[in-house]
Scaffold this active site. Sequence first.
Site, PDB file in Angstrom:
ATOM      1  N   ASP A  27       1.875  -2.717  -2.602  1.00 28.35           N
ATOM      2  CA  ASP A  27       2.677  -3.583  -2.218  1.00 28.35           C
ATOM      3  C   ASP A  27       3.348  -3.658  -0.918  1.00 28.35           C
ATOM      4  O   ASP A  27       4.447  -4.194  -0.863  1.00 28.35           O
ATOM      5  CB  ASP A  27       3.972  -3.652  -3.319  1.00 28.35           C
ATOM      6  CG  ASP A  27       3.470  -3.371  -4.714  1.00 28.35           C
ATOM      7  OD1 ASP A  27       2.239  -3.802  -4.957  1.00 28.35           O
ATOM      8  OD2 ASP A  27       4.235  -3.093  -5.670  1.00 28.35           O
ATOM      9  N   LYS A 133      -0.723  -7.190  -9.898  1.00 31.11           N
ATOM     10  CA  LYS A 133      -0.103  -6.473 -11.061  1.00 31.11           C
ATOM     11  C   LYS A 133       1.232  -7.283 -11.096  1.00 31.11           C
ATOM     12  O   LYS A 133       1.871  -8.050 -10.232  1.00 31.11           O
ATOM     13  CB  LYS A 133       0.151  -5.242 -10.854  1.00 31.11           C
ATOM     14  CG  LYS A 133       1.110  -4.819  -9.568  1.00 31.11           C
ATOM     15  CD  LYS A 133       1.182  -3.167  -9.314  1.00 31.11           C
ATOM     16  CE  LYS A 133       1.978  -2.754  -7.952  1.00 31.11           C
ATOM     17  NZ  LYS A 133       3.591  -3.022  -8.198  1.00 31.11           N
ATOM     18  N   THR A 162       8.035   0.278  -2.880  1.00 31.64           N
ATOM     19  CA  THR A 162       8.919   1.238  -2.422  1.00 31.64           C
ATOM     20  C   THR A 162       8.481   2.658  -3.085  1.00 31.64           C
ATOM     21  O   THR A 162       8.035   2.620  -4.295  1.00 31.64           O
ATOM     22  CB  THR A 162      10.411   0.683  -2.780  1.00 31.64           C
ATOM     23  OG1 THR A 162      10.556   0.721  -4.119  1.00 31.64           O
ATOM     24  CG2 THR A 162      10.822  -0.709  -2.122  1.00 31.64           C
ATOM     25  N   THR A 163       8.814   3.518  -2.436  1.00 27.81           N
ATOM     26  CA  THR A 163       8.741   4.869  -2.600  1.00 27.81           C
ATOM     27  C   THR A 163       9.052   5.079  -4.211  1.00 27.81           C
ATOM     28  O   THR A 163       8.700   5.759  -5.145  1.00 27.81           O
ATOM     29  CB  THR A 163       9.512   5.955  -1.818  1.00 27.81           C
ATOM     30  OG1 THR A 163       9.280   5.424  -0.566  1.00 27.81           O
ATOM     31  CG2 THR A 163       8.726   7.369  -2.205  1.00 27.81           C
ATOM     32  N   ASP A 164      10.356   4.742  -4.360  1.00 25.92           N
ATOM     33  CA  ASP A 164      11.325   5.110  -5.778  1.00 25.92           C
ATOM     34  C   ASP A 164      10.730   4.404  -6.978  1.00 25.92           C
ATOM     35  O   ASP A 164      10.995   4.635  -8.030  1.00 25.92           O
ATOM     36  CB  ASP A 164      12.794   5.044  -5.478  1.00 25.92           C
ATOM     37  CG  ASP A 164      12.983   3.730  -5.009  1.00 25.92           C
ATOM     38  OD1 ASP A 164      12.446   3.344  -3.931  1.00 25.92           O
ATOM     39  OD2 ASP A 164      13.915   3.175  -5.508  1.00 25.92           O
ATOM     40  N   VAL A 165      10.121   3.123  -6.565  1.00 26.94           N
ATOM     41  CA  VAL A 165       9.770   2.111  -7.683  1.00 26.94           C
ATOM     42  C   VAL A 165       8.173   2.067  -7.738  1.00 26.94           C
ATOM     43  O   VAL A 165       7.574   2.905  -8.764  1.00 26.94           O
ATOM     44  CB  VAL A 165      10.374   0.797  -7.757  1.00 26.94           C
ATOM     45  CG1 VAL A 165      10.354   0.024  -8.805  1.00 26.94           C
ATOM     46  CG2 VAL A 165      11.687   1.016  -7.381  1.00 26.94           C
ATOM     47  N   CYS A 166       7.653   1.334  -7.225  1.00 26.90           N
ATOM     48  CA  CYS A 166       6.295   0.950  -7.368  1.00 26.90           C
ATOM     49  C   CYS A 166       5.413   2.163  -6.972  1.00 26.90           C
ATOM     50  O   CYS A 166       4.226   2.483  -7.769  1.00 26.90           O
ATOM     51  CB  CYS A 166       5.871  -0.331  -6.746  1.00 26.90           C
ATOM     52  SG  CYS A 166       6.618  -1.902  -7.450  1.00 26.90           S
TER      53      CYS A 166
END
Length: 226
Positions: A27, A133, A162-166
């Site tokens: 992303d 996606k 982002t590291t924490d989400v996707c």
Amino acid sequence: MIQVQAHPRPFPHGGVRPADLALIVIDMQRDFLEPNGYLAAMGYDVDQVRSAIQPASRLLDLARGAKLTVIHTRQGYRPDLAEVPPYMLARIKAGTSAIGRAGPLGRFLIRGERGFEIISELQPLESELVVDKSGNGAFWGTDLASILAANGIHSLILAGVTTDVCVHSTLREAIDRGFECLLVSDACASGDPKVHRAALDMVMVEDGVFGVIADVEAVEKAFSQI
């Protein structure tokens, strides 16, 4: 053979040939990385997210030089938002989500708009695959698993935002599917540095239950020994 000196253990187990390894760049789109995109509209610090661009570009060059399979992902939705579930539509209507709202790069996170495009610094080559996606994880509702199986891939290097989400969602899905995973710490980023650090730390709990961590320099050192 490739083996990266990662934490808490080397990656991958026993080493692999470059042909058995894939880089997934998640992303790296204008809506997430440019100051007039979706993430900025949601109030996040885009400078923090942009810190991943140069390391991710360096990592991409390394992967190309080693002839790894390279896959890019893009997150976005249909213009009519037909796949968006009711609770997300309610957030959009309430103004707590910017998805679909008009912006300088077109409607935020809508397929075909300028903000949906991958940034110029990380443009895919014609030979590289792009997986679109509508979920956070790159496996849900896509043909990513089939692509990896068709190419005989068992180990993954992940980067992006982002590291924490996707990125984390994709990592967790990959681990559950039996892939061994390396998350490149400086080639991913979040709008909140504390959350980024926490997401990296979560990978390494229980002796690396979600994979292992290394920076681009460690990857470069391993690739130089092929």
